[in-house]
Write an enzyme that holds these catalytic residues in place. Sequence first.
Site, PDB file in Angstrom:
ATOM      1  N   SER A 140       0.851  -1.195   0.000  1.00 37.65           N
ATOM      2  CA  SER A 140       0.000   0.000   0.000  1.00 37.65           C
ATOM      3  C   SER A 140       0.880   1.237   0.000  1.00 37.65           C
ATOM      4  O   SER A 140       2.064   1.178   0.360  1.00 37.65           O
ATOM      5  CB  SER A 140      -0.871   0.000   1.267  1.00 37.65           C
ATOM      6  OG  SER A 140      -1.559   1.218   1.423  1.00 37.65           O
ATOM      7  N   TYR A 153      -2.616  -1.527  10.128  1.00 35.53           N
ATOM      8  CA  TYR A 153      -2.578  -1.706   8.671  1.00 35.53           C
ATOM      9  C   TYR A 153      -1.234  -1.240   8.109  1.00 35.53           C
ATOM     10  O   TYR A 153      -0.597  -1.949   7.322  1.00 35.53           O
ATOM     11  CB  TYR A 153      -3.729  -0.908   8.061  1.00 35.53           C
ATOM     12  CG  TYR A 153      -3.903  -1.032   6.567  1.00 35.53           C
ATOM     13  CD1 TYR A 153      -4.608  -2.097   6.017  1.00 35.53           C
ATOM     14  CD2 TYR A 153      -3.385  -0.063   5.707  1.00 35.53           C
ATOM     15  CE1 TYR A 153      -4.794  -2.195   4.645  1.00 35.53           C
ATOM     16  CE2 TYR A 153      -3.571  -0.154   4.338  1.00 35.53           C
ATOM     17  CZ  TYR A 153      -4.277  -1.221   3.810  1.00 35.53           C
ATOM     18  OH  TYR A 153      -4.448  -1.309   2.448  1.00 35.53           O
TER      19      TYR A 153
HETATM   20  N1  LIG Z   1      -8.708   0.109  -1.893  1.00 37.15           N
HETATM   21  C1  LIG Z   1      -7.649   0.800  -1.537  1.00 37.15           C
HETATM   22  O1  LIG Z   1      -7.715   2.033  -1.459  1.00 37.15           O
HETATM   23  C2  LIG Z   1      -6.350   0.105  -1.257  1.00 37.15           C
HETATM   24  C3  LIG Z   1      -5.200   0.901  -1.131  1.00 37.15           C
HETATM   25  C4  LIG Z   1      -3.984   0.286  -0.880  1.00 37.15           C
HETATM   26  C5  LIG Z   1      -3.914  -1.078  -0.754  1.00 37.15           C
HETATM   27  N2  LIG Z   1      -5.039  -1.839  -0.860  1.00 37.15           N
HETATM   28  C6  LIG Z   1      -4.897  -3.267  -0.709  1.00 37.15           C
HETATM   29  O2  LIG Z   1      -5.372  -3.908  -1.867  1.00 37.15           O
HETATM   30  C7  LIG Z   1      -5.816  -5.231  -1.537  1.00 37.15           C
HETATM   31  C8  LIG Z   1      -7.210  -5.434  -2.110  1.00 37.15           C
HETATM   32  O3  LIG Z   1      -8.088  -4.568  -1.425  1.00 37.15           O
HETATM   33  P1  LIG Z   1      -9.432  -3.989  -2.058  1.00 37.15           P
HETATM   34  O4  LIG Z   1      -9.312  -2.541  -2.029  1.00 37.15           O
HETATM   35  O5  LIG Z   1      -9.739  -4.705  -3.313  1.00 37.15           O
HETATM   36  O6  LIG Z   1     -10.437  -4.391  -0.881  1.00 37.15           O
HETATM   37  P2  LIG Z   1     -11.726  -5.339  -0.808  1.00 37.15           P
HETATM   38  O7  LIG Z   1     -12.133  -5.324   0.606  1.00 37.15           O
HETATM   39  O8  LIG Z   1     -12.695  -4.934  -1.851  1.00 37.15           O
HETATM   40  O9  LIG Z   1     -11.160  -6.766  -1.249  1.00 37.15           O
HETATM   41  C9  LIG Z   1     -10.379  -7.536  -0.369  1.00 37.15           C
HETATM   42  C10 LIG Z   1     -10.694  -8.991  -0.615  1.00 37.15           C
HETATM   43  O10 LIG Z   1      -9.888  -9.764   0.283  1.00 37.15           O
HETATM   44  C11 LIG Z   1     -10.729 -10.753   0.860  1.00 37.15           C
HETATM   45  N3  LIG Z   1     -10.225 -11.177   2.159  1.00 37.15           N
HETATM   46  C12 LIG Z   1     -10.241 -10.479   3.316  1.00 37.15           C
HETATM   47  N4  LIG Z   1      -9.731 -11.224   4.304  1.00 37.15           N
HETATM   48  C13 LIG Z   1      -9.385 -12.422   3.753  1.00 37.15           C
HETATM   49  C14 LIG Z   1      -8.804 -13.609   4.264  1.00 37.15           C
HETATM   50  N5  LIG Z   1      -8.487 -13.750   5.573  1.00 37.15           N
HETATM   51  N6  LIG Z   1      -8.557 -14.619   3.414  1.00 37.15           N
HETATM   52  C15 LIG Z   1      -8.895 -14.507   2.093  1.00 37.15           C
HETATM   53  N7  LIG Z   1      -9.454 -13.426   1.555  1.00 37.15           N
HETATM   54  C16 LIG Z   1      -9.704 -12.385   2.391  1.00 37.15           C
HETATM   55  C17 LIG Z   1     -12.084 -10.088   0.964  1.00 37.15           C
HETATM   56  O11 LIG Z   1     -13.123 -11.049   1.139  1.00 37.15           O
HETATM   57  C18 LIG Z   1     -12.161  -9.330  -0.332  1.00 37.15           C
HETATM   58  O12 LIG Z   1     -12.691 -10.114  -1.380  1.00 37.15           O
HETATM   59  C19 LIG Z   1      -5.729  -5.320  -0.019  1.00 37.15           C
HETATM   60  O13 LIG Z   1      -4.533  -5.981   0.342  1.00 37.15           O
HETATM   61  C20 LIG Z   1      -5.687  -3.881   0.410  1.00 37.15           C
HETATM   62  O14 LIG Z   1      -5.063  -3.719   1.669  1.00 37.15           O
HETATM   63  C21 LIG Z   1      -6.263  -1.268  -1.114  1.00 37.15           C
END
Ligand SMILES: NC(=O)c1ccc[n+]([C@@H]2O[C@H](COP(=O)([O-])OP(=O)(O)OC[C@H]3O[C@@H](n4cnc5c(N)ncnc54)[C@H](O)[C@@H]3O)[C@@H](O)[C@H]2O)c1
Length: 253
Positions: A140, A153
């Site tokens: 991130s 986080y």
């Molecule tokens: N959206 C943002 O702004 C952002 C920014 C930086 C990093 N990220 C990172 O990107 C990645 C994807 O996030 P996103 O934004 O698509 O969020 P999201 O919540 O839409 O998707 C995350 C997915 O991970 C799954 N998940 C959660 N816990 C789990 C577990 N224990 N085992 C298996 N699956 C699990 C959820 O069910 C979901 O489908 C994450 O690692 C998040 O930290 C997101």
Amino acid sequence: MGKLDGRVVLITGAARGQGEQEARLFAAEGAKVVLADVLDDQGEALAKELGEEAAAYVHLDVSQEDGWTAAVAVAKGAFGRIDGLVNNAGILRFNELVSTPLEEFQQVLQVNQVGVFLGIKTVAPEIEAAGGGTIVNTASYAGLTGMTYIGAYAASKHAIVGLTRVAALELAAKRIRVNAVCPGAVDTPMSNPEGTDPGALDQLYRKLVPLGRVGRPDEVARLALFLSCEDSSYITGQPFVIDGGWLAGVGVL
Ligand SMILES: NC(=O)c1ccc[n+]([C@@H]2O[C@H](COP(=O)([O-])OP(=O)(O)OC[C@H]3O[C@@H](n4cnc5c(N)ncnc54)[C@H](O)[C@@H]3O)[C@@H](O)[C@H]2O)c1
């Protein structure tokens, strides 16, 4: 010709958000994708939509080592081998550090940080056995800088950058490249749980982000594709920021 023709890639957290877009793009580029998540209905529906020739769904809680072993067995049963991994699953909790319950801090580390460690530990030997491949870890913006109220986080995402570097060093001789994506604000259920119109989110991020808008999950998927295919053949051990310029510095006007 797709950029991932003949590849078999396991993507965690693939039921929605960035993982879903990665699964769609990777399949469109010729990969067989193994979708792993805890949201079984959404993950199964996506795999069905992509078709059984291209996709399989497996229930996987990334924080549990037994689950990884079972997921690898499912992937190999469906497509014979694994030569790519996208460690994408993650969770976010907001809390001031001094108010964060220990259980909450540990839960975030267990999913985000231990989940990535277990993914590398379990899948890298499979990728090696397949003759080499790629691992993309999802860190991130908060893996490279701080932000208030997301201490657990940010700690977990900084750890992922470190794990990425060490894995790249240890796995290079096994023909496995390991890189990280570091998204800023991306419009997914994590950052926008109410499903607010992205236009409204843009208002929020206009002042913070030089490009003046929130990112789209398909934009992160394209970076993950680049790091998973031959276009990045001489790149390993690096965190790649995709944030609309947020980390570039501070605007004074
Ligand atoms: N959206 C943002 O702004 C952002 C920014 C930086 C990093 N990220 C990172 O990107 C990645 C994807 O996030 P996103 O934004 O698509 O969020 P999201 O919540 O839409 O998707 C995350 C997915 O991970 C799954 N998940 C959660 N816990 C789990 C577990 N224990 N085992 C298996 N699956 C699990 C959820 O069910 C979901 O489908 C994450 O690692 C998040 O930290 C997101």
